[in-house]
Design a protein around this motif. Structure first.
Motif, short mmCIF file in Angstrom:
data_model
loop_
_atom_site.label_atom_id
_atom_site.label_comp_id
_atom_site.label_asym_id
_atom_site.label_seq_id
_atom_site.Cartn_x
_atom_site.Cartn_y
_atom_site.Cartn_z
N ARG A 156 -6.16 -14.34 -0.99
CA ARG A 156 -5.68 -13.51 -1.19
C ARG A 156 -5.85 -12.18 -2.89
N TRP A 160 -6.40 -8.77 -4.48
CA TRP A 160 -4.91 -7.79 -5.14
C TRP A 160 -5.74 -7.16 -6.47
N HIS A 161 -6.37 -8.17 -6.92
CA HIS A 161 -6.77 -8.21 -8.88
C HIS A 161 -7.65 -6.79 -8.63
N THR A 179 -1.25 -1.67 -3.86
CA THR A 179 -1.44 -3.64 -4.23
C THR A 179 -0.05 -3.81 -4.94
N ASP A 182 2.48 -4.62 -2.42
CA ASP A 182 1.84 -6.03 -1.28
C ASP A 182 2.07 -7.39 -2.38
N LEU A 183 2.07 -7.22 -3.39
CA LEU A 183 1.74 -8.32 -4.62
C LEU A 183 3.52 -9.26 -3.98
N TYR A 186 5.04 -10.76 -1.53
CA TYR A 186 3.90 -12.02 -2.19
C TYR A 186 4.92 -12.89 -2.56
N ILE A 227 1.80 -11.54 -12.09
CA ILE A 227 0.47 -10.73 -12.34
C ILE A 227 -0.28 -10.69 -13.11
#
Ligand code: HEM
Length: 394
Positions: A156, A160-161, A179, A182-183, A186, A227
């Protein structure tokens, strides 16, 4: 703000197509250049001038932004890079133990196994995109191991990246926000799981138990740390490996030298990272008026440390554009940065690159770039795709 005309454009067609050639030209003609892009910034192309910036965090602060355009959306700092001394040392010390040599050395056999698994999946085809089918896969796995999350979660990281980089490059704030959410969802779920099962030997447990200035880390600081690892550690390593494979496809003498003596790969990786440096620039903000290379930078202006340019500076490296694994001497500044923010992931990157190159040379005989490799975009300069055809070794 300085009253100068723009003498460099990082988003010009020429720079997007061939940043290495543009950087070479700038080192010769205009080594400290101004761009109107991203609200205006100075770009510093020479090794010695980049050293000046990287070595003086008091004058060149990373706390406001560390990359332009600002990918963080101004929501929370990406740590440890987006911080200055003395806090920077505290943030760095929280993650540094997870990069220790003894810890990451244990990843190598598993990374070699994963490289074999990837090659198994395409070897009968005689062609593959080595960026997406091999190099990014190994990067994802290495990050998952570093972070202590399941391997399948590592896959994943790529989406994301890519989501962050492409939304940022196109200025699509909405897509960037999606994005991020979502990250963050998680990471939030992972924090809750760690809270329910405390005391683990993993990065999340360490961050959640950490004490900084007598207080626990905030959720934002924890998000920012993850991140940064995903953005800093994912594409960079894969980019160097893709460019190296493309180089070895042409340089048959070096290819056979490394195949005959795989121990040389360890020595060669530093040179590959120098010549095929994946990061064009990271940013700082001047905290006072200061001179670099004869130009005056005013307090508040952005300064770009052009890493990939510094690592091909002809004043430091003889025949700088060639790969020479016997190149003498070492420099403090490399494509892995310099100064207090020097890359924490260098050791891990070296292990990943070595795992892939040794496995590739063991399994694959001849190979060539076959198709149109696709370049990543500012502020990186590596390869998002590297189509190759090859013959397997019997
Ligand atoms: C070939 C691969 C890599 C290259 C060329 C590279 C390059 C860099 C550069 C130039 C910096 C300095 C940034 C600045 O001063 O603004 C940096 C910092 C950093 N890198 Fe890497 N990197 C690579 C791989 C990795 C990997 C695999 C990870 C982690 C998984 C990683 C994590 C970090 C971190 C955490 C920092 C911030 C250190 C600090 O602020 O103290 N990097 N990297």
């Amino acid at each position: 703000m300085a009253n100068v005309t723009s003498d460099w454009d990082p988003l010009s067609e020429a720079n997007l197509a061939d940043p290495v050639a543009v950087q070479k030209n700038m080192r010769g003609k205009c080594p400290v250049a101004w761009t109107e892009q991203f609200g205006g910034a100075w770009a510093v192309f020479k090794h010695a001038d980049i050293e000046q910036v990287a070595g003086d965090p008091e004058t060149f602060s990373a706390a406001e932004v560390f990359v332009v355009p600002d990918m963080t959306g101004g929501v929370f700092p990406w740590l440890p890079v987006q911080s200055d001394p003395p806090q920077h040392a505290d943030y760095r010390a929280l993650v540094a133990p997870f990069f220790r040599g003894s810890r990451i050395a244990a990843f190598e056999p598993e990374l070699v196994r994963i490289a074999h698994e990837c090659i198994d999946s395409f070897i009968d085809d005689g062609h593959a995109d080595v960026a997406s089918q091999l190099n990014y896969r190994v990067s994802s796995s290495a990050l998952a191991m570093l972070m202590g999350v399941p391997q399948e979660d590592g896959l994943r990281f790529k989406s994301w990246h890519e989501g962050m980089v492409s939304a940022n490059a196109s200025g699509d704030q909405e897509a960037l926000g999606v994005t991020f959410m979502d990250l963050m969802g998680y990471v939030q779920a992972w924090m809750e799981k760690t809270k329910a099962e405390p005391g683990g030997d993993d990065l999340m447990s360490a961050l959640m138990e950490a004490d900084i200035d007598g207080r626990p880390l905030t959720n934002e600081e924890i998000f920012g740390t993850f991140i940064l690892l995903i953005v800093g550690g994912f594409e960079t390593t894969a980019d160097v490996t893709s460019a190296t494979l493309a180089h070895l496809a042409e340089d048959h003498e070096l290819r056979e030298q490394l195949r005959a003596n795989p121990k040389l790969i360890t020595k060669a990786v530093g040179e590959f990272a120098r010549v095929f440096a994946p990061t064009q620039a990271t940013a700082r903000t001047a905290t006072r008026d200061v001179e670099i290379g004869g130009r005056t930078i005013c307090a508040g202006e952005r300064v770009l440390q052009m890493w990939a340019s510094g690592s091909r500076d002809e004043d430091i490296f003889a025949d700088a554009d060639s790969v020479d694994i016997d190149r003498p001497g070492k420099t403090q500044l490399t494509s892995f940065g310099s100064g207090n923010h020097r890359c924490l992931g260098e050791g891990l990157a070296r292990i990943e690159i070595r795992a892939i190159l040794s496995t590739w040379l063991e399994r694959i005989d001849t190979f060539k770039v076959d198709g149109n490799p696709e370049r990543g975009t500012w502020p990186t300069q590596g390869w998002h795709s590297m189509p190759m055809s090859f013959t397997a070794r019997s």
